[in-house]
Write a protein that holds these residues in place. Structure first.
Motif, PDB file in Angstrom:
ATOM      1  N   ASP A  54       0.811  -1.218   0.000  1.00 25.00           N
ATOM      2  CA  ASP A  54       0.000   0.000   0.000  1.00 25.00           C
ATOM      3  C   ASP A  54       0.845   1.269   0.000  1.00 25.00           C
ATOM      4  O   ASP A  54       0.428   2.293  -0.551  1.00 25.00           O
ATOM      5  CB  ASP A  54      -0.937   0.021   1.221  1.00 25.00           C
ATOM      6  CG  ASP A  54      -2.022  -1.040   1.133  1.00 25.00           C
ATOM      7  OD1 ASP A  54      -2.201  -1.613   0.040  1.00 25.00           O
ATOM      8  OD2 ASP A  54      -2.693  -1.299   2.149  1.00 25.00           O
ATOM      9  N   TYR A  55       2.002   1.206   0.641  1.00 26.75           N
ATOM     10  CA  TYR A  55       2.880   2.381   0.719  1.00 26.75           C
ATOM     11  C   TYR A  55       4.061   2.279  -0.244  1.00 26.75           C
ATOM     12  O   TYR A  55       5.024   3.044  -0.143  1.00 26.75           O
ATOM     13  CB  TYR A  55       3.377   2.571   2.160  1.00 26.75           C
ATOM     14  CG  TYR A  55       2.252   2.749   3.153  1.00 26.75           C
ATOM     15  CD1 TYR A  55       1.473   3.898   3.156  1.00 26.75           C
ATOM     16  CD2 TYR A  55       1.950   1.740   4.078  1.00 26.75           C
ATOM     17  CE1 TYR A  55       0.426   4.059   4.056  1.00 26.75           C
ATOM     18  CE2 TYR A  55       0.905   1.890   4.976  1.00 26.75           C
ATOM     19  CZ  TYR A  55       0.147   3.053   4.964  1.00 26.75           C
ATOM     20  OH  TYR A  55      -0.898   3.199   5.849  1.00 26.75           O
ATOM     21  N   ASP A 233       3.358   2.456  11.355  1.00 30.35           N
ATOM     22  CA  ASP A 233       2.292   2.911  12.261  1.00 30.35           C
ATOM     23  C   ASP A 233       2.036   4.405  12.087  1.00 30.35           C
ATOM     24  O   ASP A 233       0.885   4.859  12.105  1.00 30.35           O
ATOM     25  CB  ASP A 233       2.665   2.625  13.715  1.00 30.35           C
ATOM     26  CG  ASP A 233       2.515   1.153  14.081  1.00 30.35           C
ATOM     27  OD1 ASP A 233       1.821   0.427  13.334  1.00 30.35           O
ATOM     28  OD2 ASP A 233       3.085   0.739  15.101  1.00 30.35           O
ATOM     29  N   GLU A 236       0.051   5.028   8.991  1.00 32.93           N
ATOM     30  CA  GLU A 236      -1.344   4.627   9.128  1.00 32.93           C
ATOM     31  C   GLU A 236      -2.149   5.609   9.963  1.00 32.93           C
ATOM     32  O   GLU A 236      -3.378   5.671   9.868  1.00 32.93           O
ATOM     33  CB  GLU A 236      -1.422   3.222   9.739  1.00 32.93           C
ATOM     34  CG  GLU A 236      -0.885   2.144   8.800  1.00 32.93           C
ATOM     35  CD  GLU A 236      -0.876   0.763   9.416  1.00 32.93           C
ATOM     36  OE1 GLU A 236      -1.034   0.672  10.665  1.00 32.93           O
ATOM     37  OE2 GLU A 236      -0.707  -0.210   8.682  1.00 32.93           O
TER      38      GLU A 236
END
Length: 238
Positions: A54-55, A233, A236
């Motif tokens: 996703d990143y 983290d 997100e």
């Protein structure tokens, strides 16, 4: 009257034996749950999931809770010593090695890409070593997994992580590890398993294991003194 009594007695006996069987099954089930290997498997099944890109491919998070997707693909480049890495990290890896050698450091890639089968073999060999020391099977498994990642959860299977060792005819291990700790981020690599992040990464300190994340991200991780899990983290939370 006697027949009715006999029937009631027979019915009570059936209930008694049914309860007894139920209790025995509960005891057996309890023992299975308490068994460390069974518990570990159950917990892994509930918590582990496929890692995502996703990143970006350079930030895929593979660890004890995130396994490599079955359809993960890469193109490999072979190094001069026969080891292989994802072709996308090769230019920065070569740049880092050229600069280190120009400064007088002797170093080489001890390990790059690994197949699932190679990872499995390493884990089994480590488990066997602990068994030969007299450790019980369950303990040997736990100890081995502190050193060798479970197949499917190793960054080496991604091809974007390398173990870098010193050529001890030219440099000491400490000097090479020290140079990497101070400079690897300039080339897009991070020390993946710092000694103060074991509780997060689940892996003991590995001063030789470097993971590619890209120059921008590597600088941020280095500057903040965090590990990859903590960086993800932060992403997100945004």
């Amino acid at each position: 009257m006697m027949k009715r009594y006999a029937k009631r007695k027979s019915h009570k006996v059936q209930i008694f034996f049914s309860l007894l069987v139920f209790i025995l099954l509960c005891i057996i089930a309890g023992k299975l749950i308490l068994n460390s290997d069974f518990t570990a498997f159950s917990l892994n099944s509930m918590t582990r999931h496929a890692a995502t890109e996703d990143y970006g491919w350079n930030l895929i998070l593979v660890n004890r809770d995130n396994y490599i997707p079955d359809d993960y693909e890469m193109t490999l480049t072979e190094l001069s010593n026969g080891k292989k890495v994802d072709s996308r990290i090769y230019p920065e890896l070569q740049e880092m090695f050229d600069d280190a050698r120009a400064q007088g450091y002797g170093l080489f890639v001890r390990e790059g890409y690994r197949t699932q089968e190679e990872q499995q073999q390493l884990l089994e060999e480590k488990m066997e070593a602990y068994r030969n020391e007299g450790k019980p099977k369950s303990e040997a498994k736990k100890l081995a997994e502190q050193w060798v990642a479970v197949p499917g959860t190793s960054e080496h299977q991604l091809g974007i992580a390398v173990d870098i060792n010193a050529d001890t005819t030219k440099s000491s291990s400490d000097s090479v590890y020290g140079w990497l700790a101070q400079n690897a981020h300039k080339y897009g690599f991070i020390k993946r398993y710092p000694s103060d992040k074991t509780d997060i990464t689940g892996v003991i300190n590995e001063p030789w294991h470097y993971r590619y994340v890209g120059k921008k991200v590597a600088l941020e991780i280095y500057s903040m003194g965090i590990c990859l899990e903590e960086y993800i983290d932060l992403l997100e939370e945004k």
